[in-house]
Every structure is written in C-alpha cells, then in structure tokens.
Design an enzyme around this catalytic site. Sequence first.
Site, short mmCIF file in Angstrom:
data_model
loop_
_atom_site.label_atom_id
_atom_site.label_comp_id
_atom_site.label_asym_id
_atom_site.label_seq_id
_atom_site.Cartn_x
_atom_site.Cartn_y
_atom_site.Cartn_z
CG HIS A 1 -1.68 1.27 1.45
ND1 HIS A 1 -3.20 1.45 1.35
CD2 HIS A 1 -1.50 2.44 1.84
CE1 HIS A 1 -3.56 2.40 1.51
NE2 HIS A 1 -2.59 3.00 1.99
CD GLU A 2 1.77 3.32 3.67
OE1 GLU A 2 1.98 4.62 3.17
OE2 GLU A 2 0.98 3.20 4.47
CG HIS B 1 0.14 6.05 -0.72
ND1 HIS B 1 -0.79 6.65 -1.26
CD2 HIS B 1 -0.12 5.57 0.28
CE1 HIS B 1 -2.00 6.24 -0.30
NE2 HIS B 1 -1.39 5.89 0.65
CE1 TYR C 1 -3.73 9.78 0.70
CE2 TYR C 1 -3.46 11.44 2.65
CZ TYR C 1 -3.50 10.13 1.89
OH TYR C 1 -3.78 9.05 2.83
CD GLU D 1 -4.90 5.65 1.83
OE1 GLU D 1 -5.25 4.80 1.98
OE2 GLU D 1 -3.96 6.55 1.84
CG ASP E 1 -9.02 10.27 6.53
OD1 ASP E 1 -7.63 10.06 6.53
OD2 ASP E 1 -9.91 9.44 6.18
CG HIS F 1 -7.32 6.49 5.47
ND1 HIS F 1 -6.68 7.94 5.56
CD2 HIS F 1 -6.29 5.80 5.12
CE1 HIS F 1 -5.15 7.79 5.39
NE2 HIS F 1 -5.15 6.47 4.94
#
Lengths: 342, 94
Positions: A161-162, A165, A176, A185, A258, A263
């Site tokens: 996931h990271e 990005h 974002y 996301e 957020d 998310h």
Amino acid sequence: MHTHCFAIPPYILEHIAKKGTKKDQAAALNTISISEQTRGRREALKHMSSLLAVSGKKERIIYDAKHRRFLPGELIMSEGQRKAPSVFAREAYQYSGTTYDFYKEIFGRNSIDDQGMRLDSTVRYGYKYSNAFWNGSQMVYGDGDGRIFRRFTRAIDIVAHELTHGVTDFEASLVYQDLSGALNEHMSDVFGSLVKQYHKKQKVDKADWLIGKGMFTSKINGDAIRSMKAPGTAYDDPRVGKDPQPSHMKDYKKISEDNGGVHIYSGIANHAFYLAAMDIGGCAWEKIGKVWYITLRDKLRPTSDFKDAAKKTFDVAGELFGISSTEQIAIKRAWSDVGVKI
Amino acid sequence: MKIKFERSGGFAGITNSCVVNSEQLSSDEQKHLQEFLRDVENKKTENPSLNSGRNDCFQYKILVEDGKKFAITTDELAMDPNLRSLIDFLETRL
C-alpha cells in the site's frame, strides 16, 4: 508552516545525492524531498528520480529510526544482505521486494518511478507510533503501541500500500483530498491486496480481501483495518470505534477530517473492485489488476474522482478485452452497484 | 483556556478527539502553547499545502478557546516545532 531549516544549498545537496556515500545520499535526498514539499511536488519527484535511479535492478535499503522521528535513521540493511538485524527489517525488506517483483513481473514496471528507483524504508519510527506512511521518497513504519496496534511491517499489504502511494505520485498524482484522495487510497488498497494475493498465489474466491489483517492486538475486536469485501465490518470496538467505511455513494458526504475522508470513502471504490474481481474470477492481478494499473498509469489525472475512475476503467477494459466483453460488463456493473454510473 | 484536539487519518483512518484544559499542561507545554498562539496571531503559521507527499500521515486539528478562538490544521510532516511537544502531550489524552 514547516519544521525544517534548509541551511545547505540545493546544489550541494544534489551533489551529495549523486556522489556521497549511501548514507549521505539518503540523508540528502530526504532533505531535498522535504524542502520540495512546499514547491511543485511532481516536478520535484521527476527531478529526484534521476538522482534516485540505480542500475534498474531491485535495490532495497532499510533504516532504523530507533524510536525517534528523524528520517531516514541509521542504515541497518542493504540489498543482498542475508541476515536481517530485526524482524522489522526482515519484513520491510522482504515485503518491499515482493512488491517490486509484483510490479516488475505482472506489469513490467521497474520500481516506484519505473526507472529503477531504490526502495528506502525506515522501521521503528517514533515511540509507540501506530502508523505507516509514504513521505514522498520513502516508506516509514512505526512499531505500533502494543495496546491497540501491532507493528506496521507485519502485513505485506500495508507495505505494498505504501509503496503504491509512490507509484501514484509518479503517475496520476492524485490530490490527497476528498474523492481524488479517496481514489488515491483506493489504488493503494487495490495493489496492496493484489500483492498479497500474488504472494499467496490466491484466486479471487480464496482471498480474504482484508487490508491490514492481524494489525489489531488481541485486545481489540477487529480482524483487520479495512474490508474490500464488506466495507464497514473490519472492526468494532469501544477503543477504536466502528469501521466507518461505506460501500455505496449514497453514504458519501463532505467531511473535514482525514483529508476529507480519504480512508473512509475509499471503501466505495474498494467494494466496486472486489465485485468486479469476483465477477471476472481467476487471479485478480491478471485481468482486472491490469485494467486498474493502466488506468492509474495512463488515464487518471490529479483531480480525478470515482466517476472518472469508473469511466476510465470501463474504457481500458474495452481496449484490453473488447467492447461489451464480460470483463467490461463486470466493471460497469460493479461501479453501478456502488452507486457510480458510467 | 480550553483546547479541542482531533487526530484523524493515518493508515487506519481512525479519528480520535479530546478536550483538554490548559491548567492540565506542564509549564513547558504551556510555554509551547503560548508560543504557538503568538505565531498564530502574528500569522507566522499557515495550513500545510495539499498533495505534498504526506500519504497516510496523521492530520491534526487544534481549536483553542480563550476568549478569542484560534484554530489550526496541520499534519505530522508539516508541523511547527512549537507544536510538536504540545501535540505529543495531547496525543496521550486521546
């Protein structure tokens, strides 16, 4: 508002980034990255890409922040090192390697920037830090507080996931915030899940479709952090609340926390991906994964939202598998089922 | 003085919040708070720009009510040093 003073002129930092020792290179690149955050990020990334590019082979570096908040930390593991100094280093090293292999073998992509960028990770960031993030040039993982969260390197889909990005930064560069942020996301969850399925050699019906499974300690009533199969059901506990993800656009509303719920509302697109993947069947990375990858790489723009993503994935499926193919119809139906009409 | 604090985002996207009275702060934390408020008044602080490589970072909102109201939104990579120790303290109250 910024935290850092940049006393070293940029040309010196760039020289260090090109000619310095590995440790100095990393520190210089990190400083360049942070300073560029107040300028044009995408341009900065393109510029840094030439500095970060290596031989085109997989190259991973692991740092240890030793529970402080300074990046990148102390160099503790490099490519080819057989013995990892800690479980954190081993997981970050192995899982970033699997993610690299996935992108290379399935999509022919050469690392985050498609130019062989080195994969830098810092483990043990902060004290009882319950998070993982991508700072624009590297992945960062906390140990978790041990009360609610376990260490963030333990789940391969979190690492993927990271890293994704980073891929998104170099491609669609999705803003974002609000729905483009939720799409950002979503892309990270999709490829996080696909890397996990690829790692386990799972077909769609065997996959759990959970993101961050086992990240909560045994004291928390929760299987995972998110569920693509059933958004809103991953956890429910007084200490962390109930999983807030909806699975349909009728539950979307503008919020301030957020970054506009990036998310939270990613659950809607996640569920569309799950429905289409189940409808198409087989190994998800082979067909629908390819549709999503090409869409992210070539079709989306920084302000794209779910409607744009639906249209583009539909178009790409038509290009790859034919107009009115079962794949294209499955994708249209899935987006429609979550309230996004094409 | 009342401080409303909210942390959201992060990989998990879980939002937590609390309300703290400034009398509960240590003298150091009160000092950091005063410096922060002074910076706000002098407009030395500003909200972080979007889309600048902060994916999955925590987002913080602080609302200070002291006759006048001050509010600021920041994230962990854009944070003013004066805020760090204050936020460290506030996070222990979540």
